[in-house]
Design a protein around this motif. Structure first.
Motif, PDB file in Angstrom:
ATOM      1  N   GLN A 117     -10.237  10.617   1.420  1.00 31.14           N
ATOM      2  CA  GLN A 117      -8.806  10.469   1.179  1.00 31.14           C
ATOM      3  C   GLN A 117      -8.000  11.475   2.010  1.00 31.14           C
ATOM      4  O   GLN A 117      -7.038  11.130   2.681  1.00 31.14           O
ATOM      5  CB  GLN A 117      -8.520  10.680  -0.307  1.00 31.14           C
ATOM      6  CG  GLN A 117      -7.066  10.536  -0.689  1.00 31.14           C
ATOM      7  CD  GLN A 117      -6.816  10.905  -2.148  1.00 31.14           C
ATOM      8  OE1 GLN A 117      -7.158  11.983  -2.600  1.00 31.14           O
ATOM      9  NE2 GLN A 117      -6.211   9.986  -2.881  1.00 31.14           N
ATOM     10  N   VAL A 132     -11.009  -0.704  -7.563  1.00 31.73           N
ATOM     11  CA  VAL A 132      -9.617  -1.038  -7.845  1.00 31.73           C
ATOM     12  C   VAL A 132      -9.569  -2.249  -8.772  1.00 31.73           C
ATOM     13  O   VAL A 132     -10.068  -3.323  -8.424  1.00 31.73           O
ATOM     14  CB  VAL A 132      -8.843  -1.339  -6.544  1.00 31.73           C
ATOM     15  CG1 VAL A 132      -7.412  -1.730  -6.855  1.00 31.73           C
ATOM     16  CG2 VAL A 132      -8.886  -0.132  -5.608  1.00 31.73           C
ATOM     17  N   GLU A 150       0.837  -1.202   0.000  1.00 30.65           N
ATOM     18  CA  GLU A 150       0.000   0.000   0.000  1.00 30.65           C
ATOM     19  C   GLU A 150       0.876   1.257   0.000  1.00 30.65           C
ATOM     20  O   GLU A 150       0.463   2.299  -0.520  1.00 30.65           O
ATOM     21  CB  GLU A 150      -0.930  -0.012   1.218  1.00 30.65           C
ATOM     22  CG  GLU A 150      -2.031  -1.075   1.154  1.00 30.65           C
ATOM     23  CD  GLU A 150      -1.543  -2.446   1.606  1.00 30.65           C
ATOM     24  OE1 GLU A 150      -0.373  -2.548   2.041  1.00 30.65           O
ATOM     25  OE2 GLU A 150      -2.322  -3.403   1.523  1.00 30.65           O
ATOM     26  N   GLY A 208      -9.268   2.945  -4.938  1.00 30.43           N
ATOM     27  CA  GLY A 208      -7.939   2.872  -4.323  1.00 30.43           C
ATOM     28  C   GLY A 208      -7.417   4.218  -3.850  1.00 30.43           C
ATOM     29  O   GLY A 208      -6.215   4.374  -3.620  1.00 30.43           O
ATOM     30  N   ALA A 209      -8.301   5.187  -3.660  1.00 31.99           N
ATOM     31  CA  ALA A 209      -7.853   6.525  -3.241  1.00 31.99           C
ATOM     32  C   ALA A 209      -7.167   6.485  -1.876  1.00 31.99           C
ATOM     33  O   ALA A 209      -6.262   7.280  -1.619  1.00 31.99           O
ATOM     34  CB  ALA A 209      -9.031   7.495  -3.211  1.00 31.99           C
ATOM     35  N   ASP A 264      -5.895  10.272   5.342  1.00 33.58           N
ATOM     36  CA  ASP A 264      -4.442  10.425   5.229  1.00 33.58           C
ATOM     37  C   ASP A 264      -3.905  11.343   6.331  1.00 33.58           C
ATOM     38  O   ASP A 264      -2.793  11.150   6.831  1.00 33.58           O
ATOM     39  CB  ASP A 264      -4.098  11.010   3.851  1.00 33.58           C
ATOM     40  CG  ASP A 264      -2.625  10.926   3.528  1.00 33.58           C
ATOM     41  OD1 ASP A 264      -1.937  10.043   4.085  1.00 33.58           O
ATOM     42  OD2 ASP A 264      -2.141  11.733   2.719  1.00 33.58           O
ATOM     43  N   ARG A 292      -9.344   7.867  -8.394  1.00 39.08           N
ATOM     44  CA  ARG A 292      -8.312   7.525  -7.406  1.00 39.08           C
ATOM     45  C   ARG A 292      -7.669   8.777  -6.815  1.00 39.08           C
ATOM     46  O   ARG A 292      -7.171   8.762  -5.700  1.00 39.08           O
ATOM     47  CB  ARG A 292      -7.248   6.668  -8.109  1.00 39.08           C
ATOM     48  CG  ARG A 292      -6.135   6.148  -7.241  1.00 39.08           C
ATOM     49  CD  ARG A 292      -5.242   5.249  -8.083  1.00 39.08           C
ATOM     50  NE  ARG A 292      -4.116   4.727  -7.337  1.00 39.08           N
ATOM     51  CZ  ARG A 292      -2.885   5.253  -7.355  1.00 39.08           C
ATOM     52  NH1 ARG A 292      -2.641   6.313  -8.079  1.00 39.08           N
ATOM     53  NH2 ARG A 292      -1.921   4.713  -6.644  1.00 39.08           N
ATOM     54  N   GLU A 343      -5.472   3.813  -0.543  1.00 35.71           N
ATOM     55  CA  GLU A 343      -4.166   3.186  -0.744  1.00 35.71           C
ATOM     56  C   GLU A 343      -3.229   4.125  -1.514  1.00 35.71           C
ATOM     57  O   GLU A 343      -2.019   4.066  -1.321  1.00 35.71           O
ATOM     58  CB  GLU A 343      -4.323   1.856  -1.501  1.00 35.71           C
ATOM     59  CG  GLU A 343      -5.019   0.763  -0.694  1.00 35.71           C
ATOM     60  CD  GLU A 343      -6.543   0.882  -0.719  1.00 35.71           C
ATOM     61  OE1 GLU A 343      -7.077   1.758  -1.427  1.00 35.71           O
ATOM     62  OE2 GLU A 343      -7.199   0.091  -0.009  1.00 35.71           O
ATOM     63  N   ALA A 344      -3.788   4.966  -2.367  1.00 34.36           N
ATOM     64  CA  ALA A 344      -2.940   5.916  -3.096  1.00 34.36           C
ATOM     65  C   ALA A 344      -2.181   6.823  -2.134  1.00 34.36           C
ATOM     66  O   ALA A 344      -1.149   7.384  -2.490  1.00 34.36           O
ATOM     67  CB  ALA A 344      -3.780   6.753  -4.065  1.00 34.36           C
ATOM     68  N   THR A 345      -2.683   6.971  -0.923  1.00 31.66           N
ATOM     69  CA  THR A 345      -1.970   7.778   0.069  1.00 31.66           C
ATOM     70  C   THR A 345      -1.103   6.901   0.976  1.00 31.66           C
ATOM     71  O   THR A 345      -0.542   7.393   1.955  1.00 31.66           O
ATOM     72  CB  THR A 345      -2.949   8.579   0.953  1.00 31.66           C
ATOM     73  OG1 THR A 345      -3.676   7.665   1.784  1.00 31.66           O
ATOM     74  CG2 THR A 345      -3.920   9.376   0.113  1.00 31.66           C
ATOM     75  N   GLY A 346      -1.010   5.618   0.659  1.00 28.02           N
ATOM     76  CA  GLY A 346      -0.102   4.744   1.403  1.00 28.02           C
ATOM     77  C   GLY A 346      -0.721   4.013   2.574  1.00 28.02           C
ATOM     78  O   GLY A 346       0.001   3.356   3.334  1.00 28.02           O
ATOM     79  N   HIS A 347      -2.027   4.104   2.720  1.00 22.55           N
ATOM     80  CA  HIS A 347      -2.666   3.459   3.866  1.00 22.55           C
ATOM     81  C   HIS A 347      -3.509   2.258   3.440  1.00 22.55           C
ATOM     82  O   HIS A 347      -4.291   2.357   2.506  1.00 22.55           O
ATOM     83  CB  HIS A 347      -3.548   4.453   4.618  1.00 22.55           C
ATOM     84  CG  HIS A 347      -2.781   5.589   5.212  1.00 22.55           C
ATOM     85  ND1 HIS A 347      -1.943   5.418   6.292  1.00 22.55           N
ATOM     86  CD2 HIS A 347      -2.693   6.888   4.875  1.00 22.55           C
ATOM     87  CE1 HIS A 347      -1.379   6.586   6.600  1.00 22.55           C
ATOM     88  NE2 HIS A 347      -1.804   7.487   5.756  1.00 22.55           N
ATOM     89  N   LYS A 348      -3.370   1.173   4.164  1.00 22.09           N
ATOM     90  CA  LYS A 348      -4.190  -0.005   3.916  1.00 22.09           C
ATOM     91  C   LYS A 348      -5.566   0.205   4.538  1.00 22.09           C
ATOM     92  O   LYS A 348      -5.684   0.843   5.590  1.00 22.09           O
ATOM     93  CB  LYS A 348      -3.517  -1.224   4.571  1.00 22.09           C
ATOM     94  CG  LYS A 348      -4.078  -2.575   4.144  1.00 22.09           C
ATOM     95  CD  LYS A 348      -3.324  -3.716   4.845  1.00 22.09           C
ATOM     96  CE  LYS A 348      -3.733  -5.083   4.308  1.00 22.09           C
ATOM     97  NZ  LYS A 348      -3.149  -5.371   2.991  1.00 22.09           N
TER      98      LYS A 348
END
Lengths: 349, 349, 349, 349
Positions: free
Chosen positions: D70, B138, B100, D97-98, D74, C240, D100-105
């Motif tokens: 998001q 996704v 992720e 996936g917005a 985040d 996204r 996850e796009a910021t790095g969070h599961k």
């Protein structure tokens, strides 16, 4: 294609100082718990804390330099902020965007033979916060410097203190990349000790890869309060960056050896002396040293003919073109540089 | 705190197979060019291509497993997509969000003793594309499986072919995480050869860390067309993830040794045989094996009393709680497991 | 705190051109499908394609400028690459790190009154690829320019063609940020038509926010081959980034109105003429125009006393300090600027 | 292609409640400062604080729902952590996936008609922290729930309090996505007031897009201490996500109108009553309501024949297939739903 027999291309072209190899062999059959939770890592961390005169420091071991910079900067820089660095800084130039990959901009200052200037840092921040639209811009959120710098030069203790003061006044931790720290600590004219560094910096690294280890960078969070504290759940952050070595004791063994009885500094001093000899020979023969740099990297500005002649006989490092059509090249020494190699190089010059 | 004398906690608790250590010692003073551009890496890559029967394959060496999964998955999965994996997959559970962190969701399928099912994968994709709103979701963009799985089980050749077919039909490359590939290739009942794998997968890894090396994962882009090709500028992508080792030949040396004269498979077979003995002893004594797994990981479901009794004498790996209040624990063997250790363990059981 | 009665602070300080408001009122009760899949969007896209003379172009509507730059640059720039922009470019200075948040570095070129130079771009790329270590660096992966620039200046058609040629020769798409495109197209001395732009650029935007709309940026993928094509599953990429408007027809209505019978250009021309009058008055009265800029932004370099005097009576935009202690300020005109406002401003000067 | 004349496809298919349109027309020529720094936004924020009984709350206005989720998630979720949500949560399913796009599961819990259960949340966290390897896993770092849920159902006040308690006990802020909050607050049987929500949640949103506005989501950081505080430099974080609207007063105007004299709740109550009539009619005619949901979304499980028959005459929303081969479809009402439309729909059933 056979490599040139003689190489001063970089300081990571041989394995490890023999003491490390021997100890790896000796401990090869011992069963250790994983991920750095072993006794050897604990011992190495304690040795580093003692060498730093910083009993409260928190020490971690990672594998590589870019990886370490990425992980540390991402951990200490707020989401709304970037890291301030010299335009020549490794994080700005030679890390393939690893910092930006974590969402942080590298905010650049002009470099002075690889160094940033405290007053310019202050002015940068003052201008930033004076801008009516600063909230629409990337905040200066942490400061990155290298000691020794990418051009082999050094910050004095006073310079580094001034940078730390400015950083803290503008709410930023100071991170010192010590990929070549040993060479800095043992250079002629250096006045910054490891204890000084642990007192001044909020976090710094002690490079192993380029100073006698097979690989490995020690990260020291100095934990003297303010901006100086270990990021929460740092182990998880390390893992999230893919930077947590399964057989973590391999790093412990290396740093425990390097910080046993001053080996780390001895190795570095050896390489510096070799570099000093090369510098003296270059100067004597009329070569132009690009930077006044006292560490293990010797930068020389070469015209094409000289460069071609030398490269046919010795591997050098390529740095960058100059404005006048010449090239900055680099000779690097390391733990493995022998007197005989230095003499062969000097004979070639 | 002294470690328990006997440990079957994991397969990364000792150094490297002696052949590797010896060769590292032998090459320690050789000067190599950096970042894997050396002859030893070239030789190791060629040996791997030959072992795979895949002359067109492209081989890379990275340091760690999570790092490798992160780098490969980020490189092969489109920006609008996630990676499909078993809910029990390492990338979903034990990588601290490393996937992720690169912006990709892990899309989970139910696992069957660690395996995903081709029909369920197909159904997942069919349902996805049948959804009127699929563009707001996704996309399934790549498929991740582990061989051996996290539970020590194996895919048959037919199962893996079926998964690859489904993946390709839905526009996805198949990535096989071979962190424990050696144990899979040499397990009793396995019918999937390395050549099969190189023919079926689009990219796979050959784990060194858990199969005899100090560290290192070989990434094989099989390059047989379609979804199987090296991502553009992969070296830069590796560097951007902080995953490019400066002294890259250290990886070359290890894999060149492991793939010389079948050492990789011999090491794995040795560990499997030790695990087989442990499994037999457990079964004989009435323990409940959690999974029907033929590789170097032995999973056993223990009640609290038995677990406490055993843990006082031997280090085991913790896996997960069961619904009925017991715990799944793991005995792991490796290249360093000795007959004497196995006998001591069996005596304890 | 009451706002100053007179404001030339920016070009986004009033609502929308009346034609848009009227049409929003007229269509308020119509039920449209969501996310831009409606007929009004389809009509607006067709009008834009016609205005561009680009029947194969692919048009999308997003809400804001930073959002659009972030989404487009992330979609067209390879993972191993950054976007090349003027140091003064909006993406480098005023987007709070939105580009880096997607993992891409902004690679800066010096600006010439806001413009980059094709030869300097070429030289940058040539130097990059000539560097022995270029694979360790961030590749130049796309080119970003603004028309009009952030300083109100323009590229000529020849300049933009030259930049596109260089970009393509080095494997990069050219993205033109047209947040103020209308003002560029209708400026005195401009020689670049919308059709030219659609022929030269690989992707560009047509700004609505600053040219008569409530909000909205049209993204045009010109789709003439090579680097010019819509990124795969662009709708999902937009979503996204949180950039997909639920009531997408609101964007369609605005652009369908703006591109009906030349309204977009008429609005922009009106604002440019007002700016021309202000520029003439400033010049006449001896003010120093900072840039020779023919569009709706009028930049003037003011000493502190003059700045204070003017700011007490009219809202201006703050730009940046000058080296000699003065300040660059900005007067902006827009669709809503009236003759009476311009006359009041001129009286104040 | 003409749209079906009758549509209950969603609650964002018409413009804005007339009061908003009128006020936008009335203020169209007023010059406002940008980015939400205007008086109308200030007034709207104050109205919301009063409606929440939360004078210390901090209110922000963003454009869209995914964008808001998001940006907020985040900002409130630590880097080493993910957000816990129902498997059916919008952030898990329909945001491309917005997150996850910021790095969070997104860490999922089973849903109960769209709701998570406090005890299951507690158990999830307890199991997490009991795992010997939890530092190698994604920490539960924040909790996301929707009120009303994606299935139109509601949390009771006691349920939400229990979830907040569990969240806080495990170190997590509670974020309530109120994209359809109005419908929740005015539903039959609801016992959770806006004041309750402002007391229980650490941050929540008040959806405008689906409740009478053209677009817009108000974010309320309740600022009652502990996990409830505005993230530092949130404006910059919003901008960094491309989520800062230039003409910010457009959001202020809409929310200032919606929170003037209870309009927001009246609109929502109107839509709920229409949905109640549809539910009654469906039940009467023997249709199967999928969920016992009292808000403006009516879910019905249809066989293919019935679905086809209805879809030929009325636009519905597609939700998901059922295990038995039928389809869950949705009728949505909104501010614009008329009695006549409801009667036509009922006649069709």
């Amino acid at each position: 294609m056979p490599e040139p027999q003689l190489s001063f291309a970089n300081d990571y072209s041989c394995g490890a100082t023999p003491e490390i190899l021997e100890r790896l062999a000796r401990t090869n059959d011992v069963q250790y718990p994983g991920y750095g939770s072993d006794d050897v890592c604990a011992s190495a961390k304690e040795r580093i804390r003692r060498a730093c005169g910083a009993p409260g420091a928190d020490v971690w071991f990672l594998v590589g330099g870019t990886q370490t910079n990425q992980t540390v900067i991402d951990a200490i820089t707020p989401q709304y902020a970037g890291v301030v660095a010299a335009a020549s800084g490794h994080v700005n130039v030679h890390e393939a965007g690893a910092i930006e990959a974590t969402g942080h901009k590298v905010l650049t200052l002009p470099h002075h033979d690889g160094r940033i200037d405290a007053a310019e840092l202050d002015s940068y921040c003052a201008t930033f916060y004076a801008d009516a639209n600063y909230e629409h811009m990337v905040f200066p959120g942490s400061v990155y410097v290298s000691q020794a710098t990418e051009y082999g030069t050094l910050y004095t203790r006073a310079e580094l203190e001034a940078i730390a003061d400015v950083a803290h006044r503008h709410g930023m931790p100071l991170f010192v990349d010590g990929a070549r720290l040993g060479y800095a600590l043992t250079a002629q004219g250096n006045d910054l000790t490891l204890e000084d560094l642990a007192r001044i910096a909020d976090v710094f690294t002690i490079g192993g890869t380029k100073v006698g280890a097979l690989f490995g960078e020690a990260v020291v969070f100095t934990n003297h309060g303010g901006y100086s504290r270990t990021p929460k759940h740092f182990l998880t952050l390390v893992k999230r960056h893919g930077a947590l070595l399964a057989k973590g004791w391999l790093l412990g063994v290396q740093f425990d050896t390097l910080f046993d009885d001053g080996l780390y500094l001895r190795i570095a001093a050896h390489a510096n002396r070799a570099a000093d000899r090369i510098r003296a020979a270059l100067t004597e023969r009329g070569y132009e040293l690009t930077f006044d740099a006292p560490t293990n990297q010797v930068f020389v500005t070469l015209d094409d003919a000289t460069r071609a002649r030398l490269e046919s006989q010795v591997a050098m490092g390529y740095m960058e073109p100059t404005a006048d059509g010449r090239t900055v090249m680099r000779f690097c020494t390391s733990w493995s540089t022998t007197d005989e190699q230095v003499e062969r190089l000097i004979a070639l010059l």
